[in-house]
Design a protein around this motif. Sequence first.
Motif: not given
Length: 290
Positions: A1-2, A6-10, A61-62, A173-174
């Motif tokens: 999940m981490k 990360k993919l969605f904002g990291g 975007i994220m 979820l992300c």
Amino acid sequence: MKVLKKLFGGINLTWPKLIIFAVAIGVYTGLINQVPFLYDTSLRDSAIYFDRWVLFGILIIMNSKSNIDSALKCFVFFLISQPLIYLVEVPFLGWSVMQYYRNWILWTILTLPMGFIGYYMKKDRPWGLIILVPMLLLVGGHYSLYFGQMLFSFPFHLYSTIFCAGTLVLYSLCIFSDKRVKLAALIISGLMIVGGTVYNFVKPPVYITDILSSGGETAATTFDDSYKVYWDSDSHGDLSIRYEEATEDYLVHAELTHSGQAAFTLEAPDGSKLNYDIMIERNTYEVKKK
């Protein structure tokens, strides 16, 4: 999940990374669209439908730093990737293929406001879900489309079906951390998945067409409604003989429920038979007399 978080904002999405990504995706999509045996499969769906591009847009975007950054990066990504798809196809199909890019020009322009507004999904507020809902509906519609195509041509489009279902859950979820917003997003996504699944089981896809005409070259005979037509073994749908008033002709009418190789027989009133092979695809068929 981490890793997904990360993919969605990291990700540090710099301009060089964005441009390389756009070029790679454009070239890949253009080339994969030219592989004949991948026709009507999940690998070619990205060249036709929107679901993968929705994912790319949301990831941009994220991982953007501001609403302006988000708008510009979405716009540049599509400005590079979409025409590049068709440019890659030019050596195979000629310059006429560029006419299809016109369909993407408006969408590319719209990525500016969509990227700008979409950035506010990151604020983790109920209005973020309101912004996301149109994308959930779009992907949910694609899920239903792919699920129907999968039922007709299993296992083709299985990956696309799973991809859409997975991303519907993934976005919920992300993108959000607030439990209430996340739950609401999951409920909407779940309803889209269940609705698309039930719809296709209640109303499965049917390819309706006429596969043989009386006196035609393929039929090699004339027939009328005194003849019988039936599958030789496994049924691929309903077969019947109908009369077309416009052409004053008898036709073998088919309501096909799944793809594949099959055989059918045209039987005359005196018991004589003509046998045919048919190759069925989602929107095409080929009949050959044995």
